[in-house]
Write a protein that holds these residues in place. Structure first.
Motif, PDB file in Angstrom:
ATOM      1  N   ARG A 145       0.782  -1.159  -0.105  1.00 58.58           N
ATOM      2  CA  ARG A 145       0.003   0.018  -0.247  1.00 58.58           C
ATOM      3  C   ARG A 145       0.881   1.244   0.038  1.00 58.58           C
ATOM      4  NH1 ARG A 145      -4.442  -1.284   4.782  1.00 58.58           N
ATOM      5  NH2 ARG A 145      -6.336  -2.878   3.440  1.00 58.58           N
ATOM      6  N   GLN A 146       0.605   2.009  -0.714  1.00 55.72           N
ATOM      7  CA  GLN A 146       1.198   3.707  -0.459  1.00 55.72           C
ATOM      8  C   GLN A 146       0.917   4.035   1.110  1.00 55.72           C
ATOM      9  OE1 GLN A 146       2.568   5.322  -3.023  1.00 55.72           O
ATOM     10  NE2 GLN A 146       2.199   4.679  -4.735  1.00 55.72           N
ATOM     11  N   PRO A 147       1.655   5.112   1.653  1.00 58.56           N
ATOM     12  CA  PRO A 147       2.819   5.602   0.348  1.00 58.56           C
ATOM     13  C   PRO A 147       3.963   4.497   0.385  1.00 58.56           C
ATOM     14  CG  PRO A 147       2.928   6.290   3.505  1.00 58.56           C
ATOM     15  CD  PRO A 147       1.325   5.367   2.913  1.00 58.56           C
ATOM     16  N   LYS A 148       4.682   4.694  -0.381  1.00 56.66           N
ATOM     17  CA  LYS A 148       6.072   3.564  -1.107  1.00 56.66           C
ATOM     18  C   LYS A 148       6.785   4.081  -1.808  1.00 56.66           C
ATOM     19  CE  LYS A 148       3.187   1.338  -4.214  1.00 56.66           C
ATOM     20  NZ  LYS A 148       2.960  -0.575  -4.389  1.00 56.66           N
ATOM     21  N   THR A 149       8.016   4.648  -2.060  1.00 54.63           N
ATOM     22  CA  THR A 149       8.461   4.494  -2.867  1.00 54.63           C
ATOM     23  C   THR A 149       9.891   3.409  -3.414  1.00 54.63           C
ATOM     24  OG1 THR A 149       9.590   6.686  -4.251  1.00 54.63           O
ATOM     25  CG2 THR A 149      10.252   6.436  -2.362  1.00 54.63           C
ATOM     26  N   THR A 162      19.667   0.665  -5.162  1.00 57.65           N
ATOM     27  CA  THR A 162      18.850   0.530  -5.095  1.00 57.65           C
ATOM     28  C   THR A 162      17.534  -0.094  -4.183  1.00 57.65           C
ATOM     29  OG1 THR A 162      16.092   0.414  -6.391  1.00 57.65           O
ATOM     30  CG2 THR A 162      17.894  -1.152  -6.451  1.00 57.65           C
ATOM     31  N   LEU A 163      17.291   0.467  -3.333  1.00 55.71           N
ATOM     32  CA  LEU A 163      15.969  -0.014  -2.557  1.00 55.71           C
ATOM     33  C   LEU A 163      14.512   0.101  -2.785  1.00 55.71           C
ATOM     34  CD1 LEU A 163      14.952   2.458  -0.195  1.00 55.71           C
ATOM     35  CD2 LEU A 163      17.142   2.065   0.295  1.00 55.71           C
ATOM     36  N   PHE A 164      13.585  -0.116  -1.836  1.00 58.96           N
ATOM     37  CA  PHE A 164      11.809  -0.339  -1.219  1.00 58.96           C
ATOM     38  C   PHE A 164      12.022   0.001  -0.609  1.00 58.96           C
ATOM     39  CE2 PHE A 164       8.021  -1.336  -0.294  1.00 58.96           C
ATOM     40  CZ  PHE A 164       7.205  -0.998  -1.044  1.00 58.96           C
ATOM     41  N   VAL A 165      11.279   1.513   0.116  1.00 56.04           N
ATOM     42  CA  VAL A 165      10.856   1.949   1.383  1.00 56.04           C
ATOM     43  C   VAL A 165       9.076   1.697   1.536  1.00 56.04           C
ATOM     44  CG1 VAL A 165      11.155   4.068   0.811  1.00 56.04           C
ATOM     45  CG2 VAL A 165      11.029   2.941   3.474  1.00 56.04           C
ATOM     46  N   GLY A 166       7.942   1.231   2.470  1.00 52.83           N
ATOM     47  CA  GLY A 166       6.838   1.663   2.589  1.00 52.83           C
ATOM     48  C   GLY A 166       6.911   1.935   4.100  1.00 52.83           C
ATOM     49  N   ILE A 167       5.752   2.756   4.287  1.00 53.17           N
ATOM     50  CA  ILE A 167       4.967   2.936   5.659  1.00 53.17           C
ATOM     51  C   ILE A 167       3.761   2.226   5.686  1.00 53.17           C
ATOM     52  CG2 ILE A 167       4.597   5.133   6.997  1.00 53.17           C
ATOM     53  CD1 ILE A 167       6.370   6.764   5.603  1.00 53.17           C
ATOM     54  N   ALA A 168       4.482   2.103   7.289  1.00 48.00           N
ATOM     55  CA  ALA A 168       3.409   1.334   7.980  1.00 48.00           C
ATOM     56  C   ALA A 168       2.974   1.978   9.251  1.00 48.00           C
ATOM     57  CB  ALA A 168       2.774  -0.114   8.396  1.00 48.00           C
ATOM     58  N   GLY A 169       2.143   2.881   9.846  1.00 50.57           N
ATOM     59  CA  GLY A 169       1.306   3.521  11.050  1.00 50.57           C
ATOM     60  C   GLY A 169       2.050   4.686  10.817  1.00 50.57           C
ATOM     61  N   ASP A 170       3.272   4.732  11.761  1.00 52.98           N
ATOM     62  CA  ASP A 170       4.239   5.571  12.335  1.00 52.98           C
ATOM     63  C   ASP A 170       5.446   5.310  11.683  1.00 52.98           C
ATOM     64  OD1 ASP A 170       4.565   4.691  14.189  1.00 52.98           O
ATOM     65  OD2 ASP A 170       4.578   5.788  15.889  1.00 52.98           O
ATOM     66  N   MET A 173      10.033   1.507   6.645  1.00 52.95           N
ATOM     67  CA  MET A 173      10.690   0.414   6.347  1.00 52.95           C
ATOM     68  C   MET A 173      11.589   0.289   5.106  1.00 52.95           C
ATOM     69  SD  MET A 173       9.529  -3.589   7.786  1.00 52.95           S
ATOM     70  CE  MET A 173      10.600  -3.364   9.575  1.00 52.95           C
ATOM     71  N   ILE A 174      12.825   0.091   4.900  1.00 50.45           N
ATOM     72  CA  ILE A 174      13.417  -0.424   3.927  1.00 50.45           C
ATOM     73  C   ILE A 174      13.560  -2.076   4.199  1.00 50.45           C
ATOM     74  CG2 ILE A 174      15.807  -0.415   3.081  1.00 50.45           C
ATOM     75  CD1 ILE A 174      16.039   2.375   4.871  1.00 50.45           C
ATOM     76  N   HIS A 175      13.013  -2.156   2.339  1.00 51.66           N
ATOM     77  CA  HIS A 175      13.393  -3.488   2.024  1.00 51.66           C
ATOM     78  C   HIS A 175      14.460  -4.085   1.270  1.00 51.66           C
ATOM     79  CE1 HIS A 175      10.169  -5.162   3.986  1.00 51.66           C
ATOM     80  NE2 HIS A 175       9.458  -3.887   4.157  1.00 51.66           N
ATOM     81  N   ALA A 176      15.029  -4.380   0.592  1.00 51.79           N
ATOM     82  CA  ALA A 176      15.575  -4.789  -0.631  1.00 51.79           C
ATOM     83  C   ALA A 176      16.732  -3.748  -1.268  1.00 51.79           C
ATOM     84  CB  ALA A 176      14.834  -5.457  -1.736  1.00 51.79           C
ATOM     85  N   LEU A 177      17.961  -3.254   0.043  1.00 49.50           N
ATOM     86  CA  LEU A 177      19.012  -2.370  -0.368  1.00 49.50           C
ATOM     87  C   LEU A 177      19.444  -3.021  -1.166  1.00 49.50           C
ATOM     88  CD1 LEU A 177      19.853   0.047   2.102  1.00 49.50           C
ATOM     89  CD2 LEU A 177      21.646  -1.026   0.066  1.00 49.50           C
ATOM     90  N   GLU A 178      19.545  -3.171  -2.768  1.00 48.71           N
ATOM     91  CA  GLU A 178      20.818  -3.354  -3.110  1.00 48.71           C
ATOM     92  C   GLU A 178      21.852  -2.602  -4.050  1.00 48.71           C
ATOM     93  OE1 GLU A 178      22.538  -7.025  -4.671  1.00 48.71           O
ATOM     94  OE2 GLU A 178      21.362  -6.857  -3.542  1.00 48.71           O
TER      95      GLU A 178
END
Length: 241
Positions: A145-149, A162-170, A173-178
Protein backbone atom coordinates in the motif's frame (compact mmCIF):
# COMPACT_ATOMS: atom_id res chain seq x y z
CA UNK A 1 11.72 9.39 21.73
CA UNK A 2 10.87 5.80 22.64
CA UNK A 3 11.64 3.42 19.80
CA UNK A 4 8.98 1.01 18.50
CA UNK A 5 9.21 -2.40 20.14
CA UNK A 6 9.78 -5.66 18.35
CA UNK A 7 6.10 -6.60 18.26
CA UNK A 8 5.25 -3.35 16.50
CA UNK A 9 7.95 -4.01 13.93
CA UNK A 10 6.45 -7.41 13.14
CA UNK A 11 3.31 -5.53 12.07
CA UNK A 12 5.39 -3.05 10.06
CA UNK A 13 6.98 -5.92 8.15
CA UNK A 14 3.54 -7.23 7.30
CA UNK A 15 2.25 -3.81 6.35
CA UNK A 16 5.11 -2.92 4.03
CA UNK A 17 5.98 -6.34 2.56
CA UNK A 18 2.62 -8.12 2.13
CA UNK A 19 2.08 -11.72 1.12
CA UNK A 20 0.04 -12.59 -1.95
CA UNK A 21 -2.33 -14.65 0.23
CA UNK A 22 -2.86 -14.54 3.98
CA UNK A 23 -5.47 -16.63 5.73
CA UNK A 24 -6.40 -17.50 9.29
CA UNK A 25 -6.46 -21.24 9.89
CA UNK A 26 -6.98 -22.45 13.45
CA UNK A 27 -4.36 -20.70 15.60
CA UNK A 28 -2.22 -19.87 12.56
CA UNK A 29 -1.78 -17.11 10.04
CA UNK A 30 -0.81 -18.84 6.80
CA UNK A 31 1.04 -16.80 4.15
CA UNK A 32 1.45 -18.01 0.61
CA UNK A 33 3.65 -16.36 -1.98
CA UNK A 34 5.72 -17.55 -4.92
CA UNK A 35 8.45 -14.90 -4.50
CA UNK A 36 10.78 -17.03 -2.39
CA UNK A 37 10.83 -14.33 0.31
CA UNK A 38 10.56 -15.89 3.76
CA UNK A 39 8.85 -12.77 5.12
CA UNK A 40 5.79 -13.51 3.00
CA UNK A 41 5.95 -17.30 3.04
CA UNK A 42 6.10 -18.12 6.76
CA UNK A 43 3.28 -19.16 9.05
CA UNK A 44 2.94 -17.46 12.44
CA UNK A 45 1.14 -18.54 15.59
CA UNK A 46 -1.58 -16.11 16.63
CA UNK A 47 -2.68 -18.16 19.66
CA UNK A 48 -1.12 -20.88 21.82
CA UNK A 49 -0.43 -24.00 19.78
CA UNK A 50 0.12 -27.67 20.49
CA UNK A 51 1.72 -30.41 18.44
CA UNK A 52 -1.74 -31.31 17.18
CA UNK A 53 -1.97 -27.91 15.52
CA UNK A 54 1.22 -28.26 13.49
CA UNK A 55 -0.19 -30.54 10.75
CA UNK A 56 -2.87 -27.91 10.02
CA UNK A 57 -0.24 -25.36 9.04
CA UNK A 58 2.03 -27.89 7.36
CA UNK A 59 -0.75 -29.20 5.12
CA UNK A 60 -1.88 -25.69 4.18
CA UNK A 61 1.63 -24.67 3.15
CA UNK A 62 2.22 -27.87 1.17
CA UNK A 63 -1.14 -27.45 -0.56
CA UNK A 64 0.01 -23.94 -1.49
CA UNK A 65 3.19 -25.31 -3.06
CA UNK A 66 5.51 -24.26 -0.24
CA UNK A 67 7.78 -26.14 2.13
CA UNK A 68 6.59 -25.77 5.74
CA UNK A 69 8.17 -22.60 7.18
CA UNK A 70 7.45 -20.89 10.49
CA UNK A 71 8.49 -17.48 11.80
CA UNK A 72 9.59 -17.64 15.43
CA UNK A 73 9.12 -14.33 17.21
CA UNK A 74 9.96 -13.04 20.67
CA UNK A 75 8.30 -15.08 23.40
CA UNK A 76 7.75 -18.18 21.24
CA UNK A 77 10.35 -20.47 22.76
CA UNK A 78 7.83 -23.28 23.21
CA UNK A 79 6.94 -23.25 19.52
CA UNK A 80 10.63 -23.08 18.64
CA UNK A 81 11.36 -26.16 20.74
CA UNK A 82 8.33 -28.00 19.35
CA UNK A 83 9.49 -27.45 15.78
CA UNK A 84 13.09 -28.37 16.59
CA UNK A 85 11.88 -31.67 18.04
CA UNK A 86 10.09 -32.39 14.75
CA UNK A 87 13.26 -31.85 12.73
CA UNK A 88 12.84 -28.22 11.73
CA UNK A 89 16.12 -26.35 11.35
CA UNK A 90 16.85 -22.66 11.94
CA UNK A 91 16.85 -20.46 8.84
CA UNK A 92 18.01 -16.86 8.58
CA UNK A 93 18.19 -15.39 12.09
CA UNK A 94 17.28 -11.73 11.65
CA UNK A 95 17.99 -8.42 13.39
CA UNK A 96 15.40 -5.64 13.53
CA UNK A 97 16.63 -2.04 13.68
CA UNK A 98 14.94 1.30 14.30
CA UNK A 99 15.95 4.96 14.53
CA UNK A 100 13.99 8.23 14.73
CA UNK A 101 13.95 9.77 11.27
CA UNK A 102 15.02 13.06 12.81
CA UNK A 103 18.35 11.50 13.72
CA UNK A 104 19.10 10.86 10.02
CA UNK A 105 17.73 14.03 8.46
CA UNK A 106 20.34 16.54 9.55
CA UNK A 107 22.15 16.58 6.21
CA UNK A 108 20.98 15.44 2.80
CA UNK A 109 23.03 13.09 0.62
CA UNK A 110 25.29 14.74 -1.98
CA UNK A 111 23.47 16.18 -5.03
CA UNK A 112 22.47 13.76 -7.80
CA UNK A 113 23.35 10.78 -5.60
CA UNK A 114 19.83 9.64 -4.69
CA UNK A 115 16.43 9.95 -6.36
CA UNK A 116 12.91 9.03 -5.24
CA UNK A 117 11.36 6.93 -7.99
CA UNK A 118 7.97 5.21 -8.33
CA UNK A 119 7.41 2.93 -10.10
CA UNK A 120 10.95 1.55 -10.21
CA UNK A 121 12.90 1.99 -13.41
CA UNK A 122 14.13 -0.85 -15.59
CA UNK A 123 17.70 -0.21 -14.44
CA UNK A 124 16.62 -0.65 -10.81
CA UNK A 125 14.98 -3.95 -11.68
CA UNK A 126 18.24 -5.01 -13.32
CA UNK A 127 20.25 -4.16 -10.19
CA UNK A 128 17.77 -6.11 -8.07
CA UNK A 129 17.79 -9.04 -10.48
CA UNK A 130 21.58 -9.22 -10.38
CA UNK A 131 21.34 -9.30 -6.57
CA UNK A 132 18.76 -12.09 -6.49
CA UNK A 133 15.68 -9.89 -6.06
CA UNK A 134 13.53 -11.19 -8.88
CA UNK A 135 10.05 -10.50 -10.27
CA UNK A 136 8.32 -12.16 -7.31
CA UNK A 137 9.74 -9.64 -4.90
CA UNK A 138 9.00 -6.78 -7.29
CA UNK A 139 5.39 -7.99 -7.20
CA UNK A 140 5.44 -7.59 -3.41
CA UNK A 141 6.47 -3.96 -3.85
CA UNK A 142 3.72 -3.44 -6.43
CA UNK A 143 0.97 -4.67 -4.10
CA UNK A 144 2.24 -2.88 -0.99
CA UNK A 145 0.00 0.00 0.00
CA UNK A 146 0.93 3.63 -0.43
CA UNK A 147 2.83 5.55 0.72
CA UNK A 148 5.82 3.79 -0.79
CA UNK A 149 8.70 4.57 -3.07
CA UNK A 150 12.10 3.38 -4.22
CA UNK A 151 15.41 5.14 -3.89
CA UNK A 152 17.71 5.01 -6.91
CA UNK A 153 21.35 5.53 -6.03
CA UNK A 154 23.95 6.85 -8.48
CA UNK A 155 27.74 6.96 -8.38
CA UNK A 156 30.09 8.28 -11.07
CA UNK A 157 27.11 9.20 -13.23
CA UNK A 158 25.91 5.59 -13.25
CA UNK A 159 22.92 3.82 -11.66
CA UNK A 160 24.51 1.96 -8.79
CA UNK A 161 21.94 0.97 -6.16
CA UNK A 162 18.28 0.65 -5.31
CA UNK A 163 15.98 0.06 -2.35
CA UNK A 164 12.27 -0.10 -1.58
CA UNK A 165 10.69 1.71 1.36
CA UNK A 166 7.11 1.70 2.58
CA UNK A 167 5.19 3.03 5.57
CA UNK A 168 2.90 1.34 8.07
CA UNK A 169 1.61 3.53 10.88
CA UNK A 170 4.37 5.86 12.06
CA UNK A 171 7.18 3.62 10.81
CA UNK A 172 8.90 3.47 7.45
CA UNK A 173 10.70 0.22 6.63
CA UNK A 174 13.46 -0.36 4.10
CA UNK A 175 13.43 -3.57 2.08
CA UNK A 176 15.61 -4.97 -0.71
CA UNK A 177 18.55 -2.57 -0.45
CA UNK A 178 20.91 -3.65 -3.20
CA UNK A 179 24.16 -2.09 -4.42
CA UNK A 180 25.64 -3.18 -7.75
CA UNK A 181 28.84 -5.13 -7.21
CA UNK A 182 31.07 -2.58 -8.95
CA UNK A 183 29.86 0.21 -6.66
CA UNK A 184 29.99 -1.39 -3.24
CA UNK A 185 31.98 -0.06 -0.27
CA UNK A 186 31.79 3.54 -1.49
CA UNK A 187 29.17 4.83 0.94
CA UNK A 188 26.17 4.64 -1.37
CA UNK A 189 24.09 2.43 0.94
CA UNK A 190 24.49 5.06 3.67
CA UNK A 191 23.37 7.86 1.34
CA UNK A 192 20.38 5.84 0.16
CA UNK A 193 19.33 5.03 3.74
CA UNK A 194 19.49 8.72 4.64
CA UNK A 195 17.46 9.55 1.53
CA UNK A 196 14.86 7.03 2.66
CA UNK A 197 14.72 8.80 6.03
CA UNK A 198 14.11 12.18 4.34
CA UNK A 199 11.33 10.64 2.26
CA UNK A 200 9.81 9.01 5.35
CA UNK A 201 9.90 12.30 7.26
CA UNK A 202 8.08 14.03 4.40
CA UNK A 203 5.35 11.37 4.63
CA UNK A 204 4.92 12.00 8.37
CA UNK A 205 6.70 8.89 9.64
CA UNK A 206 8.56 9.12 12.96
CA UNK A 207 10.87 6.12 12.59
CA UNK A 208 12.99 4.41 9.96
CA UNK A 209 13.21 0.65 10.45
CA UNK A 210 14.54 -2.39 8.66
CA UNK A 211 15.41 -6.04 9.03
CA UNK A 212 18.59 -7.79 7.96
CA UNK A 213 20.02 -11.23 8.52
CA UNK A 214 22.42 -11.55 11.43
CA UNK A 215 24.99 -13.05 9.05
CA UNK A 216 25.11 -9.95 6.83
CA UNK A 217 28.56 -8.68 7.66
CA UNK A 218 28.19 -5.48 5.63
CA UNK A 219 24.67 -4.42 6.57
CA UNK A 220 24.78 -4.77 10.36
CA UNK A 221 27.82 -2.50 10.86
CA UNK A 222 26.33 0.02 8.41
CA UNK A 223 23.06 0.33 10.28
CA UNK A 224 24.80 0.52 13.63
CA UNK A 225 27.04 3.29 12.30
CA UNK A 226 23.92 5.20 11.22
CA UNK A 227 22.79 5.23 14.85
CA UNK A 228 20.12 2.59 14.41
CA UNK A 229 19.26 0.55 17.49
CA UNK A 230 18.78 -3.21 17.55
CA UNK A 231 15.27 -3.59 18.95
CA UNK A 232 14.69 -7.29 18.46
CA UNK A 233 15.33 -10.48 16.57
CA UNK A 234 13.51 -13.41 15.05
CA UNK A 235 14.28 -16.49 13.00
CA UNK A 236 12.57 -19.07 10.85
CA UNK A 237 12.27 -22.81 11.21
CA UNK A 238 12.03 -24.83 8.01
CA UNK A 239 11.46 -28.50 7.42
CA UNK A 240 13.92 -29.85 4.88
CA UNK A 241 11.98 -32.29 2.75
Amino acid sequence: MTLPNVHKLYAVIEGTWPAAVKQALGPWSIRLDDSGSSRVGAATAEAPVTEDDLPIAEEAMRDGGQAPLFMIRAGEADLDAMLAARGYVIKDPVNLYAVPVAALTQERPPPVTTFEVWPPLAVQREIWQDGGVGPGRIAIMDRARQPKTTILGRLNDQPAGTLFVGIAGDCAMIHALEIAVAHRRQGLARHMSVAAAFWAQAQGADYLTLVTTQSNGAANPLYTSLGMTLVGQYHYRILRE
